[in-house]
Write a protein that holds these residues in place. Sequence first.
Motif, PDB file in Angstrom:
ATOM      1  N   GLU A 216      -1.434  19.713  17.843  1.00 11.87           N
ATOM      2  CA  GLU A 216      -2.734  19.798  18.516  1.00 11.87           C
ATOM      3  C   GLU A 216      -3.837  20.071  17.487  1.00 11.87           C
ATOM      4  OE1 GLU A 216      -6.145  21.141  20.252  1.00 11.87           O
ATOM      5  OE2 GLU A 216      -4.912  22.588  19.182  1.00 11.87           O
ATOM      6  N   ARG A 217      -3.521  20.946  16.518  1.00 13.22           N
ATOM      7  CA  ARG A 217      -4.513  21.314  15.499  1.00 13.22           C
ATOM      8  C   ARG A 217      -4.857  20.098  14.636  1.00 13.22           C
ATOM      9  NH1 ARG A 217      -5.414  26.542  12.691  1.00 13.22           N
ATOM     10  NH2 ARG A 217      -3.568  27.408  13.675  1.00 13.22           N
ATOM     11  N   GLU A 218      -3.826  19.387  14.208  1.00 15.61           N
ATOM     12  CA  GLU A 218      -4.084  18.225  13.336  1.00 15.61           C
ATOM     13  C   GLU A 218      -4.822  17.117  14.096  1.00 15.61           C
ATOM     14  OE1 GLU A 218      -0.680  16.789  11.058  1.00 15.61           O
ATOM     15  OE2 GLU A 218      -1.792  14.964  10.545  1.00 15.61           O
ATOM     16  N   THR A 219      -4.442  16.911  15.359  1.00 17.11           N
ATOM     17  CA  THR A 219      -5.125  15.896  16.173  1.00 17.11           C
ATOM     18  C   THR A 219      -6.604  16.225  16.286  1.00 17.11           C
ATOM     19  OG1 THR A 219      -3.111  15.641  17.467  1.00 17.11           O
ATOM     20  CG2 THR A 219      -5.104  14.708  18.429  1.00 17.11           C
ATOM     21  N   ARG A 220      -6.850  17.490  16.580  1.00 19.39           N
ATOM     22  CA  ARG A 220      -8.239  17.931  16.794  1.00 19.39           C
ATOM     23  C   ARG A 220      -9.050  17.781  15.498  1.00 19.39           C
ATOM     24  NH1 ARG A 220      -9.222  23.309  16.507  1.00 19.39           N
ATOM     25  NH2 ARG A 220      -7.040  23.726  16.962  1.00 19.39           N
ATOM     26  N   LEU A 221      -8.467  18.240  14.387  1.00 16.76           N
ATOM     27  CA  LEU A 221      -9.217  18.216  13.130  1.00 16.76           C
ATOM     28  C   LEU A 221      -9.429  16.789  12.615  1.00 16.76           C
ATOM     29  CD1 LEU A 221      -7.870  21.283  11.127  1.00 16.76           C
ATOM     30  CD2 LEU A 221      -9.862  21.088  12.566  1.00 16.76           C
TER      31      LEU A 221
ATOM     32  N   VAL B  10       0.868  -1.186   0.000  1.00 14.96           N
ATOM     33  CA  VAL B  10       0.000   0.000   0.000  1.00 14.96           C
ATOM     34  C   VAL B  10       0.902   1.233   0.000  1.00 14.96           C
ATOM     35  CG1 VAL B  10      -1.723   1.284   1.341  1.00 14.96           C
ATOM     36  CG2 VAL B  10      -1.839  -1.202   1.254  1.00 14.96           C
ATOM     37  N   CYS B  11       0.552   2.210  -0.816  1.00 10.12           N
ATOM     38  CA  CYS B  11       1.366   3.431  -0.904  1.00 10.12           C
ATOM     39  C   CYS B  11       1.336   4.175   0.429  1.00 10.12           C
ATOM     40  CB  CYS B  11       0.829   4.324  -2.010  1.00 10.12           C
ATOM     41  SG  CYS B  11       1.741   5.861  -2.166  1.00 10.12           S
ATOM     42  N   VAL B  12       2.513   4.678   0.826  1.00  4.64           N
ATOM     43  CA  VAL B  12       2.593   5.402   2.107  1.00  4.64           C
ATOM     44  C   VAL B  12       2.785   6.899   1.906  1.00  4.64           C
ATOM     45  CG1 VAL B  12       3.462   3.437   3.422  1.00  4.64           C
ATOM     46  CG2 VAL B  12       5.095   4.927   2.251  1.00  4.64           C
ATOM     47  N   ASN B  13       2.608   7.363   0.664  1.00  2.00           N
ATOM     48  CA  ASN B  13       2.958   8.758   0.398  1.00  2.00           C
ATOM     49  C   ASN B  13       1.817   9.760   0.540  1.00  2.00           C
ATOM     50  OD1 ASN B  13       5.585   8.054   0.048  1.00  2.00           O
ATOM     51  ND2 ASN B  13       5.408   7.751  -2.141  1.00  2.00           N
ATOM     52  N   CYS B  14       0.608   9.287   0.759  1.00  2.00           N
ATOM     53  CA  CYS B  14      -0.476  10.182   1.179  1.00  2.00           C
ATOM     54  C   CYS B  14      -1.535   9.309   1.841  1.00  2.00           C
ATOM     55  CB  CYS B  14      -1.026  11.039   0.044  1.00  2.00           C
ATOM     56  SG  CYS B  14      -2.374  10.336  -0.920  1.00  2.00           S
ATOM     57  N   ALA B  15      -2.673   9.892   2.163  1.00  2.00           N
ATOM     58  CA  ALA B  15      -3.644   9.158   2.974  1.00  2.00           C
ATOM     59  C   ALA B  15      -4.623   8.313   2.171  1.00  2.00           C
ATOM     60  CB  ALA B  15      -4.423  10.149   3.837  1.00  2.00           C
TER      61      ALA B  15
ATOM     62  N   CYS C 106     -16.142  13.304   1.889  1.00  2.00           N
ATOM     63  CA  CYS C 106     -14.771  12.799   1.828  1.00  2.00           C
ATOM     64  C   CYS C 106     -13.840  13.792   2.515  1.00  2.00           C
ATOM     65  CB  CYS C 106     -14.393  12.643   0.351  1.00  2.00           C
ATOM     66  SG  CYS C 106     -12.684  12.220   0.083  1.00  2.00           S
ATOM     67  N   PHE C 107     -13.107  13.324   3.512  1.00  2.00           N
ATOM     68  CA  PHE C 107     -12.149  14.194   4.179  1.00  2.00           C
ATOM     69  C   PHE C 107     -10.740  13.778   3.795  1.00  2.00           C
ATOM     70  CE2 PHE C 107     -15.575  14.815   7.460  1.00  2.00           C
ATOM     71  CZ  PHE C 107     -15.707  16.180   7.243  1.00  2.00           C
ATOM     72  N   ALA C 108      -9.965  14.752   3.346  1.00  2.00           N
ATOM     73  CA  ALA C 108      -8.542  14.475   3.099  1.00  2.00           C
ATOM     74  C   ALA C 108      -7.814  14.643   4.428  1.00  2.00           C
ATOM     75  CB  ALA C 108      -7.996  15.453   2.077  1.00  2.00           C
ATOM     76  N   VAL C 109      -7.024  13.652   4.791  1.00  4.57           N
ATOM     77  CA  VAL C 109      -6.197  13.773   5.992  1.00  4.57           C
ATOM     78  C   VAL C 109      -4.735  13.705   5.560  1.00  4.57           C
ATOM     79  CG1 VAL C 109      -7.921  13.000   7.643  1.00  4.57           C
ATOM     80  CG2 VAL C 109      -6.521  11.297   6.480  1.00  4.57           C
ATOM     81  N   ARG C 110      -3.804  13.874   6.501  1.00  4.70           N
ATOM     82  CA  ARG C 110      -2.439  14.165   6.082  1.00  4.70           C
ATOM     83  C   ARG C 110      -1.604  12.950   5.642  1.00  4.70           C
ATOM     84  NH1 ARG C 110       0.009  18.905   7.618  1.00  4.70           N
ATOM     85  NH2 ARG C 110       1.681  18.175   6.280  1.00  4.70           N
ATOM     86  N   GLU C 111      -1.632  11.867   6.424  1.00  7.54           N
ATOM     87  CA  GLU C 111      -0.642  10.818   6.123  1.00  7.54           C
ATOM     88  C   GLU C 111      -1.287   9.446   5.993  1.00  7.54           C
ATOM     89  OE1 GLU C 111       3.266  11.218   7.777  1.00  7.54           O
ATOM     90  OE2 GLU C 111       2.723  13.146   8.667  1.00  7.54           O
ATOM     91  N   CYS C 112      -0.440   8.470   5.647  1.00 10.04           N
ATOM     92  CA  CYS C 112      -0.972   7.174   5.228  1.00 10.04           C
ATOM     93  C   CYS C 112      -1.748   6.452   6.328  1.00 10.04           C
ATOM     94  CB  CYS C 112       0.147   6.293   4.694  1.00 10.04           C
ATOM     95  SG  CYS C 112       1.439   5.946   5.905  1.00 10.04           S
ATOM     96  N   ASN C 113      -1.490   6.786   7.597  1.00  8.82           N
ATOM     97  CA  ASN C 113      -2.264   6.140   8.655  1.00  8.82           C
ATOM     98  C   ASN C 113      -2.832   7.172   9.631  1.00  8.82           C
ATOM     99  OD1 ASN C 113      -3.384   3.804   9.803  1.00  8.82           O
ATOM    100  ND2 ASN C 113      -1.735   3.655  11.305  1.00  8.82           N
ATOM    101  N   SER C 114      -3.081   8.377   9.135  1.00  8.90           N
ATOM    102  CA  SER C 114      -3.621   9.427  10.018  1.00  8.90           C
ATOM    103  C   SER C 114      -4.929   8.976  10.648  1.00  8.90           C
ATOM    104  CB  SER C 114      -3.880  10.709   9.232  1.00  8.90           C
ATOM    105  OG  SER C 114      -2.673  11.323   8.893  1.00  8.90           O
ATOM    106  N   LEU C 115      -5.792   8.345   9.849  1.00 13.35           N
ATOM    107  CA  LEU C 115      -7.091   7.933  10.390  1.00 13.35           C
ATOM    108  C   LEU C 115      -6.913   6.761  11.355  1.00 13.35           C
ATOM    109  CD1 LEU C 115      -9.513   9.580   9.631  1.00 13.35           C
ATOM    110  CD2 LEU C 115     -10.364   7.667   8.305  1.00 13.35           C
ATOM    111  N   GLY C 116      -5.976   5.870  11.049  1.00 12.95           N
ATOM    112  CA  GLY C 116      -5.689   4.749  11.955  1.00 12.95           C
ATOM    113  C   GLY C 116      -5.187   5.255  13.294  1.00 12.95           C
TER     114      GLY C 116
ATOM    115  N   THR D 254      -0.828  -2.863   8.819  1.00 12.40           N
ATOM    116  CA  THR D 254      -2.133  -2.397   8.354  1.00 12.40           C
ATOM    117  C   THR D 254      -2.165  -0.874   8.402  1.00 12.40           C
ATOM    118  OG1 THR D 254      -3.048  -4.356   9.409  1.00 12.40           O
ATOM    119  CG2 THR D 254      -4.620  -2.682   8.746  1.00 12.40           C
ATOM    120  N   LEU D 255      -2.707  -0.282   7.352  1.00 16.62           N
ATOM    121  CA  LEU D 255      -2.890   1.172   7.308  1.00 16.62           C
ATOM    122  C   LEU D 255      -4.365   1.465   7.081  1.00 16.62           C
ATOM    123  CD1 LEU D 255       0.079   2.045   4.888  1.00 16.62           C
ATOM    124  CD2 LEU D 255       0.070   2.297   7.379  1.00 16.62           C
ATOM    125  N   VAL D 256      -4.838   2.541   7.652  1.00 17.10           N
ATOM    126  CA  VAL D 256      -6.242   2.936   7.439  1.00 17.10           C
ATOM    127  C   VAL D 256      -6.241   4.206   6.596  1.00 17.10           C
ATOM    128  CG1 VAL D 256      -8.436   3.480   8.547  1.00 17.10           C
ATOM    129  CG2 VAL D 256      -6.806   1.988   9.706  1.00 17.10           C
TER     130      VAL D 256
END
Length: 900
Positions: free
Chosen positions: A345-350, A227-232, A532-542, A620-622
């Motif tokens: 803190e901002r990224e965690t919250r969002l 699985v690509c790790v270069n974006c989410a 659809c929400f764009a998040v920052r990294e390959c496992n940000s949602l995980g 595993t990545l989400v």
Amino acid sequence: MATFYIDNQPYAVEAGNNLLHACLSLGFDLPYFCWHPALGSVGACRQCAIKQFKDENDTHGKIVMACMTPATEGTRVSIDDPEAKQFRSSVIEWLMMNHPHDCPVCDEGGECHLQDMTVMTGHTYREFRFPKRTFTNQDLGPFVNHEMNRCIECYRCVRFYRDFAGGRDFDVFAAHDHVYFGRHEDGTLENEFSGNLVEVCPTGVFTDKTLKKHYTRKWDLQTAPSVCVNCALGCNTIPGERYGTLRRIRNRFNHAVNGYFLCDRGRYGYEFVNSEKRIRQPLIKKERSGQLETDSQHSAIEKLKEILADNSNVIGIGSPRASLEANFALRSLVGPEHFFQGVSERETRLTSLALKILQQGPARSPSLHDVQLADAVLVLGEDVTNVAPMLALALRQAVRRQPMKIAERLRIPEWDDAAVREAVQQERGPLFIATTAGTKLDDIATETYRAAPDELARLGFAVAHALSSDAPKPAGMPDAVTALANRIATALKGAERPLVISGVSCGCEAMVQAAANVAWALCSDNRRADLCFAVRECNSLGLALTGGESINSAFEILMNKASAVIVLENDLYRHADSATVDAALATAKYVVAIDHLENATTTKADLILPAATFAESDGTLVNNEGRAQRFYQVLSPQDDIQESWRWLGDTIKATRDDFEAWSNLDEIDSALASTRRVFGPILQIAPPASFRIVGQKIPRQPHRYSGRTAMLAQISVHEPKPPADPDSPLSFSMEGYEGDPPASLIPRFWAPGWNSIQSLNKFQSEVGGSLNGGDPGQRLVESGHTGVKFFGEVPNAFERRSDEWLIVPLYHIFGSEELSVLSTGVAERASQLYIAVNDDDATRLRVNDGEQVELNLQGSSYCLPVKRQPAIPKGVAGLPVGLRELPFMDLPSWGKIAKL
Ligand code: SF4
Ligand code: SF4
Ligand code: FES
């Protein structure tokens, strides 16, 4: 379903598709070039000729192009008809007339569709004895190599590049027998999806330039599903390895996710795996020298054990680029209350807010395939091409949904690509883009709107209010913006599959809430709406699902209570300002870093553990959809490198008597799944390590893999035993089950007679459809069905300041991501430093393009060249984020700009 006949045998097929699609879906071998399942038919190459008969009494029939003829009830065709066979053989003969036939030196050799089709049609002898047409090749930049002599004029490249991906700097030139596919002059291909030419071109005209540096034939590559790790977005990939180094990345088809394509960051951002900066042995700071010195795995675990024993308060900082398992292992080692998400803190919250909205609200998070089917779209705040590139490619297809009705009315089937495009012309479905700066999708947008983040959010709130009077109404909206909001609302309401895209990139909580309000308002009368929400990294949602507070809370604890910190696959300096990180790490008695490469954080560590990259580990990545996907080792870790979760599991085992150690991935996944219900489905993502087919594992090496007995002869003349793999049903060998494995375990696409990527046809339930047995991955996030309670806090209107600018983040597909930029090609394409301001503001500052200004932001000052961008709103300035030359900044934030 329709019954149609191939060589007098009846078959049931879905009526309406073309005969080539039907024949291939039924498993017949029929040669073709210009048709592509994602691009449709144009009938250009004449290679797919078959004989069609009127009825069972018709003995003459007529030659038709299978890709241009619909399969309808009672259609009778013959693939084996001698005239059809002769026709196909003649076609390939003339297509090969000018082909240099240079397979031994062609990078495509061994995985070439032209080779396969030549063999399939029986054209084994060349009779053309005259000089061949030749061309001059072009330098197309760092990613794609050009060798035009091999072209067979199928037009796939130009159709992909221009029609499908929206590129404008590539075309077909000249005429007659000198048709040329390339740029108008030498130069880097600008489109972010240019690397797909390598897979789309059925010959060796376009090949992977990065592979050239360490070229290996397909049959000599060890491969595994990844699985690509270069974006989410979690595009599925097939990395290839030889001699312990990663050689290339290819697409791994997943109908629900990336389909047939990848973006260039995903395809070419792999070289960090081979970097000289890799950490390969544990490093322990020695008391006597005060220096980091290499040591054994055992000593490293002992040292970590000692640190844990000496310090009652050890915290763990997780990572959005580490797997679910690695984050879970760290959380288990330090305890849930001492585990922190490794982002601001901002990224965690969002990110947590986005997750909560998807879990609790009625709008569904769409797959990339769902995005392609959306027929009206609002993009709120995201520069999609630069943040989530394949989402942009999906949107380019989505804007074709509504105009497809024109073709439908004219009874043109969707697969008849040239006719559809002729009928539809430049007509596009509704796509509204509201962002802080211009985007690469503006050329297909119905309308664009440029404003500061809070203003964009207010537009979103206004759209939601226009859709549902229960949603709050922003006060004091200008008439023009209210009118725009009404137009957006009308378009979304009139659509069958409306879609709202937003995300965390703008750093604006109100924007995420506004996007939720719009989607929820659309859902209010039980209609389907995707969000659809764009998040920052390959496992940000995980990571958000794992839980824990932000990096800022971690630093607070570190400075007040904790005396040791374990940092997992995370350069903290990318998530918090340098002074804060320095101060926090300086107070820690021990800093332990587990990572792949040296970075600013590892320089502060007392103990460094070498962590496997995605290519050397299973996990595993989400992705941003909430889909959990498994990736597998493609190369066995060398030296003392091992998966982060294994380092941490070994440490827990060494420190706790009561702990039943995880001996493999299945065991850690079972433990993870038992912690919370949301993780339950990860046990269904892929078969367990014990899975066998007729008692065999699935080999990572193809059965034509060569040189195995000799490739390590400089070390030992005895062929070494293949590395064991206790974590998966895949083996590091040629031996094993060669048939069709379950979709999540397909290590490569190959079928007898089909050596190119087109062999994928043999792995799908129908051509272009899902993989046999279903697409890999399990959704962990499903929409809740609770009643809608709209977000009620509308931000105030943005007010410009006379002496300050609102500095907003701007993202770059090449440069903003941490690891991909270590690839030379990506680094060559990476953005340079700049600050973008509106023309009026540039005049106000009395600066021209390229002139230096001083930016004072958050207590630091930076010298930056100005880039005038008319699309940036007045009073706002854009700063590229993630570039190696710039430190972390918590944006948006007010800053001062002055001419130097
Ligand atoms: S360059 Fe490749 S894809 Fe393009 S027309 Fe020639 S053979 Fe077809
Ligand atoms: S869109 Fe993202 S996940 Fe997909 S290939 Fe590109 S970088 Fe990788
Ligand atoms: S594949 Fe049918 S004409 Fe080219």
